[in-house]
Scaffold this motif. Sequence first.
Motif, PDB file in Angstrom:
ATOM      1  N   PHE A  83       4.644   2.467   1.882  1.00  0.00           N
ATOM      2  CA  PHE A  83       5.792   3.141   1.265  1.00  0.00           C
ATOM      3  C   PHE A  83       6.015   4.548   1.797  1.00  0.00           C
ATOM      4  CE2 PHE A  83       6.562  -0.321  -1.556  1.00  0.00           C
ATOM      5  CZ  PHE A  83       7.925  -0.188  -1.821  1.00  0.00           C
ATOM      6  N   VAL A  84       4.989   5.167   2.353  1.00  0.00           N
ATOM      7  CA  VAL A  84       5.220   6.424   3.087  1.00  0.00           C
ATOM      8  C   VAL A  84       6.120   6.139   4.280  1.00  0.00           C
ATOM      9  CG1 VAL A  84       4.124   8.180   4.542  1.00  0.00           C
ATOM     10  CG2 VAL A  84       3.116   7.584   2.337  1.00  0.00           C
ATOM     11  N   ALA A  85       5.838   5.028   4.966  1.00  0.00           N
ATOM     12  CA  ALA A  85       6.678   4.629   6.107  1.00  0.00           C
ATOM     13  C   ALA A  85       8.102   4.330   5.660  1.00  0.00           C
ATOM     14  CB  ALA A  85       6.071   3.412   6.797  1.00  0.00           C
ATOM     15  N   ILE A  86       8.251   3.603   4.553  1.00  0.00           N
ATOM     16  CA  ILE A  86       9.579   3.255   4.037  1.00  0.00           C
ATOM     17  C   ILE A  86      10.348   4.498   3.609  1.00  0.00           C
ATOM     18  CG2 ILE A  86      10.771   2.125   2.114  1.00  0.00           C
ATOM     19  CD1 ILE A  86       8.652  -0.096   2.264  1.00  0.00           C
ATOM     20  N   ALA A  87       9.675   5.394   2.901  1.00  0.00           N
ATOM     21  CA  ALA A  87      10.338   6.589   2.370  1.00  0.00           C
ATOM     22  C   ALA A  87      10.856   7.502   3.466  1.00  0.00           C
ATOM     23  CB  ALA A  87       9.384   7.362   1.466  1.00  0.00           C
ATOM     24  N   ASN A  88      10.234   7.445   4.628  1.00  0.00           N
ATOM     25  CA  ASN A  88      10.624   8.341   5.720  1.00  0.00           C
ATOM     26  C   ASN A  88      11.395   7.625   6.825  1.00  0.00           C
ATOM     27  OD1 ASN A  88       9.249  11.099   5.132  1.00  0.00           O
ATOM     28  ND2 ASN A  88       7.658   9.594   4.680  1.00  0.00           N
ATOM     29  N   ALA A  89      11.860   6.416   6.546  1.00  0.00           N
ATOM     30  CA  ALA A  89      12.609   5.631   7.531  1.00  0.00           C
ATOM     31  C   ALA A  89      14.100   5.648   7.229  1.00  0.00           C
ATOM     32  CB  ALA A  89      12.107   4.193   7.544  1.00  0.00           C
ATOM     33  N   GLU A  90      14.891   5.494   8.257  1.00  0.00           N
ATOM     34  CA  GLU A  90      16.333   5.378   8.084  1.00  0.00           C
ATOM     35  C   GLU A  90      16.726   3.932   7.803  1.00  0.00           C
ATOM     36  OE1 GLU A  90      18.108   6.956  11.600  1.00  0.00           O
ATOM     37  OE2 GLU A  90      17.328   8.985  11.277  1.00  0.00           O
ATOM     38  N   GLN A  91      16.012   3.005   8.426  1.00  0.00           N
ATOM     39  CA  GLN A  91      16.296   1.592   8.239  1.00  0.00           C
ATOM     40  C   GLN A  91      14.994   0.804   8.234  1.00  0.00           C
ATOM     41  OE1 GLN A  91      19.791  -0.360  10.200  1.00  0.00           O
ATOM     42  NE2 GLN A  91      18.254  -1.652  11.157  1.00  0.00           N
ATOM     43  N   VAL A  92      14.897  -0.152   7.310  1.00  0.00           N
ATOM     44  CA  VAL A  92      13.691  -0.953   7.161  1.00  0.00           C
ATOM     45  C   VAL A  92      13.996  -2.417   7.454  1.00  0.00           C
ATOM     46  CG1 VAL A  92      11.912  -1.743   5.559  1.00  0.00           C
ATOM     47  CG2 VAL A  92      12.749   0.620   5.432  1.00  0.00           C
ATOM     48  N   MET A 138       8.282   9.388  -5.531  1.00  0.00           N
ATOM     49  CA  MET A 138       9.111   9.377  -4.323  1.00  0.00           C
ATOM     50  C   MET A 138       8.974  10.691  -3.558  1.00  0.00           C
ATOM     51  SD  MET A 138      10.874   7.256  -2.673  1.00  0.00           S
ATOM     52  CE  MET A 138      11.850   7.296  -1.180  1.00  0.00           C
ATOM     53  N   MET A 139       8.929  11.791  -4.264  1.00  0.00           N
ATOM     54  CA  MET A 139       8.745  13.093  -3.620  1.00  0.00           C
ATOM     55  C   MET A 139       7.397  13.148  -2.900  1.00  0.00           C
ATOM     56  SD  MET A 139       8.922  16.878  -5.384  1.00  0.00           S
ATOM     57  CE  MET A 139      10.397  16.369  -6.276  1.00  0.00           C
ATOM     58  N   TYR A 140       6.388  12.571  -3.532  1.00  0.00           N
ATOM     59  CA  TYR A 140       5.056  12.507  -2.915  1.00  0.00           C
ATOM     60  C   TYR A 140       5.121  11.721  -1.610  1.00  0.00           C
ATOM     61  CZ  TYR A 140       0.147  11.214  -2.222  1.00  0.00           C
ATOM     62  OH  TYR A 140      -1.093  11.012  -1.690  1.00  0.00           O
ATOM     63  N   LEU A 141       5.730  10.553  -1.642  1.00  0.00           N
ATOM     64  CA  LEU A 141       5.821   9.690  -0.457  1.00  0.00           C
ATOM     65  C   LEU A 141       6.521  10.383   0.693  1.00  0.00           C
ATOM     66  CD1 LEU A 141       6.765   6.362  -2.269  1.00  0.00           C
ATOM     67  CD2 LEU A 141       4.575   6.860  -1.162  1.00  0.00           C
ATOM     68  N   GLU A 142       7.594  11.067   0.384  1.00  0.00           N
ATOM     69  CA  GLU A 142       8.386  11.744   1.427  1.00  0.00           C
ATOM     70  C   GLU A 142       7.630  12.923   2.040  1.00  0.00           C
ATOM     71  OE1 GLU A 142      12.897  10.852  -0.250  1.00  0.00           O
ATOM     72  OE2 GLU A 142      11.845  12.676  -0.868  1.00  0.00           O
ATOM     73  N   SER A 143       6.641  13.448   1.321  1.00  0.00           N
ATOM     74  CA  SER A 143       5.922  14.632   1.816  1.00  0.00           C
ATOM     75  C   SER A 143       4.670  14.287   2.628  1.00  0.00           C
ATOM     76  CB  SER A 143       5.496  15.505   0.616  1.00  0.00           C
ATOM     77  OG  SER A 143       4.502  14.861  -0.158  1.00  0.00           O
ATOM     78  N   GLN A 144       4.315  13.012   2.694  1.00  0.00           N
ATOM     79  CA  GLN A 144       3.086  12.616   3.380  1.00  0.00           C
ATOM     80  C   GLN A 144       3.363  12.194   4.832  1.00  0.00           C
ATOM     81  OE1 GLN A 144       0.121  13.129   1.538  1.00  0.00           O
ATOM     82  NE2 GLN A 144       1.779  14.011   0.315  1.00  0.00           N
ATOM     83  N   GLN A 145       2.355  12.407   5.668  1.00  0.00           N
ATOM     84  CA  GLN A 145       2.427  11.997   7.074  1.00  0.00           C
ATOM     85  C   GLN A 145       1.542  10.779   7.281  1.00  0.00           C
ATOM     86  OE1 GLN A 145       4.394  13.423   9.512  1.00  0.00           O
ATOM     87  NE2 GLN A 145       5.256  14.649   7.834  1.00  0.00           N
ATOM     88  N   LEU A 146       2.074   9.796   7.973  1.00  0.00           N
ATOM     89  CA  LEU A 146       1.341   8.559   8.228  1.00  0.00           C
ATOM     90  C   LEU A 146       0.591   8.657   9.545  1.00  0.00           C
ATOM     91  CD1 LEU A 146       0.971   5.676   7.025  1.00  0.00           C
ATOM     92  CD2 LEU A 146       2.825   4.957   8.537  1.00  0.00           C
ATOM     93  N   LYS A 147      -0.720   8.444   9.486  1.00  0.00           N
ATOM     94  CA  LYS A 147      -1.529   8.412  10.709  1.00  0.00           C
ATOM     95  C   LYS A 147      -1.406   7.030  11.358  1.00  0.00           C
ATOM     96  CE  LYS A 147      -5.689  10.049  10.724  1.00  0.00           C
ATOM     97  NZ  LYS A 147      -7.096  10.326  10.329  1.00  0.00           N
ATOM     98  N   LEU A 148      -1.129   7.018  12.652  1.00  0.00           N
ATOM     99  CA  LEU A 148      -0.923   5.755  13.348  1.00  0.00           C
ATOM    100  C   LEU A 148      -2.124   5.312  14.155  1.00  0.00           C
ATOM    101  CD1 LEU A 148       2.743   6.338  14.581  1.00  0.00           C
ATOM    102  CD2 LEU A 148       1.957   5.331  12.440  1.00  0.00           C
ATOM    103  N   GLN A 149      -3.117   6.198  14.291  1.00  0.00           N
ATOM    104  CA  GLN A 149      -4.327   5.823  15.029  1.00  0.00           C
ATOM    105  C   GLN A 149      -5.498   6.722  14.635  1.00  0.00           C
ATOM    106  OE1 GLN A 149      -3.312   6.296  19.149  1.00  0.00           O
ATOM    107  NE2 GLN A 149      -3.339   8.531  19.078  1.00  0.00           N
ATOM    108  N   SER A 202       0.836  -1.199   0.000  1.00  0.00           N
ATOM    109  CA  SER A 202       0.000   0.000   0.000  1.00  0.00           C
ATOM    110  C   SER A 202       0.874   1.254   0.000  1.00  0.00           C
ATOM    111  CB  SER A 202      -0.898   0.019   1.235  1.00  0.00           C
ATOM    112  OG  SER A 202      -0.101   0.165   2.413  1.00  0.00           O
ATOM    113  N   ILE A 203       0.267   2.363  -0.375  1.00  0.00           N
ATOM    114  CA  ILE A 203       0.981   3.641  -0.348  1.00  0.00           C
ATOM    115  C   ILE A 203       1.395   3.980   1.080  1.00  0.00           C
ATOM    116  CG2 ILE A 203       0.690   6.137  -0.706  1.00  0.00           C
ATOM    117  CD1 ILE A 203      -1.026   5.408  -3.174  1.00  0.00           C
ATOM    118  N   ALA A 204       0.549   3.655   2.064  1.00  0.00           N
ATOM    119  CA  ALA A 204       0.898   3.907   3.465  1.00  0.00           C
ATOM    120  C   ALA A 204       2.196   3.198   3.847  1.00  0.00           C
ATOM    121  CB  ALA A 204      -0.238   3.454   4.382  1.00  0.00           C
TER     122      ALA A 204
END
Length: 207
Positions: free
Chosen positions: A16-25, A196-207, A12-14
Amino acid sequence: MNILLHPTYFPSIATFVAIANAEQVSLEVCDNYQKQTYRNRMFIYDANGKLPLTIPVVYSQKNRQLYKDIVISEDENWQDLHWKSIQSAYSNSPFFEFYEDDIKHLYTSKFKFLLDFNFKCLEAVYECLQIPLKYKTTEVFNKTLVNEHDYRFLVDNRKEIPQDFKPYVQVFDDKHGFIPNLSILDLICNEGPNAMMYLESQQLKLQ
């Protein structure tokens, strides 16, 4: 930030938002398989709206099975069906033809195990996004984590957290409006190099 995720079918896009903004996966490969999750399912956007594509697997609920041991069923010609569905959904998108060869080969090659196929899907997405293929896999299953952020909940589409992702142009949005958090294929085919630019600009809601 270090994160832990499940490898899934064209995530899901969610995810990859997490992946794009992570230092290590890190990818969870020591868990038990569960039905009705993104492990063997993705959603794309076709002329009728949100369409699920599900990989048939050999699975019995009587005995617990490890995700890595789940075998893809050969009773159905699912690869041909899925590829035709992807073509129908995205052939008119701006960037489908640029990524078609990176994706098509996954539907003409045979895979025994679901996990192996999902890793190949992940590799294809990394290639499309032009980012280094960097991740590690788990060696044991840990219910709680110490040094990583647990994003394994993203695998469960039944309890999915609605995401406020910024709308982008989709092929059929004039019919059904913007549909968020589909498979990463939707973003790649519609946004191409801007994905990739889109993914890096999004915030992931966790709840």
